[in-house]
Design a protein around this motif. Structure first.
Motif, PDB file in Angstrom:
ATOM      1  N   ARG A  31       0.918  -1.377   0.065  1.00  0.00           N
ATOM      2  CA  ARG A  31       0.212  -0.079   0.112  1.00  0.00           C
ATOM      3  C   ARG A  31       0.778   1.158  -0.126  1.00  0.00           C
ATOM      4  NH1 ARG A  31      -4.550  -0.412   3.890  1.00  0.00           N
ATOM      5  NH2 ARG A  31      -5.686  -0.757   2.315  1.00  0.00           N
ATOM      6  N   PHE A  34       7.541   3.988   3.528  1.00  0.00           N
ATOM      7  CA  PHE A  34       7.774   5.181   4.339  1.00  0.00           C
ATOM      8  C   PHE A  34       9.267   5.179   4.531  1.00  0.00           C
ATOM      9  CE2 PHE A  34       3.203   5.925   4.579  1.00  0.00           C
ATOM     10  CZ  PHE A  34       2.470   4.890   4.535  1.00  0.00           C
ATOM     11  N   TYR A  36      11.702   7.302   7.524  1.00  0.00           N
ATOM     12  CA  TYR A  36      11.789   7.978   8.427  1.00  0.00           C
ATOM     13  C   TYR A  36      13.263   8.216   8.771  1.00  0.00           C
ATOM     14  CZ  TYR A  36       6.817   7.160   9.649  1.00  0.00           C
ATOM     15  OH  TYR A  36       5.352   6.923   9.581  1.00  0.00           O
ATOM     16  N   PHE A  46       8.945  11.799  10.083  1.00  0.00           N
ATOM     17  CA  PHE A  46       8.323  11.270   8.600  1.00  0.00           C
ATOM     18  C   PHE A  46       9.253  11.998   7.725  1.00  0.00           C
ATOM     19  CE2 PHE A  46       6.052  10.095   5.274  1.00  0.00           C
ATOM     20  CZ  PHE A  46       5.558  11.177   4.647  1.00  0.00           C
ATOM     21  N   THR A  49       6.833   9.246   1.645  1.00  0.00           N
ATOM     22  CA  THR A  49       5.728   8.070   1.196  1.00  0.00           C
ATOM     23  C   THR A  49       5.930   7.599  -0.080  1.00  0.00           C
ATOM     24  OG1 THR A  49       4.372   8.679   2.888  1.00  0.00           O
ATOM     25  CG2 THR A  49       3.587   7.084   1.335  1.00  0.00           C
ATOM     26  N   TYR A  51       4.500   4.921  -3.454  1.00  0.00           N
ATOM     27  CA  TYR A  51       3.415   4.141  -3.259  1.00  0.00           C
ATOM     28  C   TYR A  51       3.681   2.983  -4.451  1.00  0.00           C
ATOM     29  CZ  TYR A  51       0.716   7.270  -0.374  1.00  0.00           C
ATOM     30  OH  TYR A  51       0.254   7.933   0.639  1.00  0.00           O
ATOM     31  N   GLN A  91       3.769  -0.903   4.312  1.00  0.00           N
ATOM     32  CA  GLN A  91       2.269  -0.558   5.003  1.00  0.00           C
ATOM     33  C   GLN A  91       1.776  -1.602   3.686  1.00  0.00           C
ATOM     34  OE1 GLN A  91      -1.052   2.268   4.480  1.00  0.00           O
ATOM     35  NE2 GLN A  91      -0.420   2.212   7.114  1.00  0.00           N
ATOM     36  N   ASN A  99      -3.814  -0.606   9.303  1.00  0.00           N
ATOM     37  CA  ASN A  99      -2.767   0.252   8.609  1.00  0.00           C
ATOM     38  C   ASN A  99      -1.538   0.215   9.353  1.00  0.00           C
ATOM     39  OD1 ASN A  99      -5.137   1.056   7.003  1.00  0.00           O
ATOM     40  ND2 ASN A  99      -5.703   2.821   8.768  1.00  0.00           N
ATOM     41  N   LEU A 101       2.488  -0.402  10.461  1.00  0.00           N
ATOM     42  CA  LEU A 101       3.819  -0.178   9.563  1.00  0.00           C
ATOM     43  C   LEU A 101       4.676  -1.561  10.057  1.00  0.00           C
ATOM     44  CD1 LEU A 101       4.515   3.631   9.596  1.00  0.00           C
ATOM     45  CD2 LEU A 101       3.372   2.132   7.775  1.00  0.00           C
TER      46      LEU A 101
END
Lengths: 113, 112
Positions: A31, A34, A36, A46, A49, A51, A91, A99, A101
């Motif tokens: 999904r 990410f 960090y 953060f 992201t 996708y 995710q 949802n 991680l």
């Protein structure tokens, strides 16, 4: 089971010496991926992201890219303030997962002046 | 803007004592809430997550429990701490599926 592996575990760079961090993942339907940044004793901050494969994101000296199996975080001409641990997380598409991680172990980056 | 508060920042507790860590989120409604634990030099391990008031899912069997008494409040508890409960505990929230999670500043727990 979702898995995330980051390499190298640690990276020592001279100021201005560009490098890349790797994040390999296996997930049952991605999904999102990410990135960090985490400073010692602090919560993760953060960064990006991603996708879908082929996507790229940039922020100052950092650039994140994504393929179907891995993501790279490129650090261009790093400065000492880029020293931190960089965490990668995925995710999954499964709705029942809330949802959540799944994180890799991180790469500790030290940039020397 | 949204903010997340987590306290205390550090905690030293004897073995067998109870634990209560609190996390609150401001500026959003019905967030997904998470408790993670990070061992020294390691990645984050998900302990609990919640998609709504009173709804708690546990990821790993352990000596800890979680509760969500209000929409934006998430509590991590233990009745009797073990030495192995030491670690860095992080609360996080996200707005919906596919979006990033935002973390609090963490609680460093040392069980002695």
């Amino acid at each position: 089971e979702d898995q995330v592996t980051q390499s190298p575990e640690a990276l020592r760079l001279q100021e201005g010496e560009s490098s890349s961090l790797n994040c390999s993942y296996t997930v049952s339907g991605l999904r999102g991926l990410f990135w960090y940044r985490q400073d010692p004793g602090k919560g993760p901050e953060f960064l990006f992201t991603l996708y879908s494969a082929g996507e790229e994101k940039e922020k100052e000296r950092l650039k994140a890219t994504l393929t179907k199996k891995e993501s790279f975080l490129h650090i261009t001409a790093p400065k000492p303030e880029d020293s931190a641990t960089y965490l990668c997380a995925v995710q999954a598409q499964i709705k029942a997962a809330g949802n959540k991680l799944t994180f890799g172990g991180g790469t500790r980056v030290l940039v020397k002046p | 803007s949204q903010t997340i508060h987590q306290w205390p920042a550090t905690l030293v507790q004897p073995v067998g004592s109870p634990l209560s860590l609190e996390c609150t989120v401001e500026g959003t409604s019905n967030p997904n809430l998470y408790w993670y634990r990070q061992a020294a030099g390691r990645g984050l391990q998900l302990l609990f997550y919640s998609v709504g008031i009173g709804q708690i899912s546990s990821e790993v069997p352990q000596n800890l429990s979680a509760s969500r008494p209000q929409d934006r409040q998430f509590i991590l508890s233990s009745k009797k701490l073990l030495l192995s409960d030491s670690g860095f505990y992080l609360c996080a929230w996200s707005v919906r599926a596919g979006t990033e999670a935002f973390f609090g500043q963490g609680t460093r727990l040392t069980v002695v």
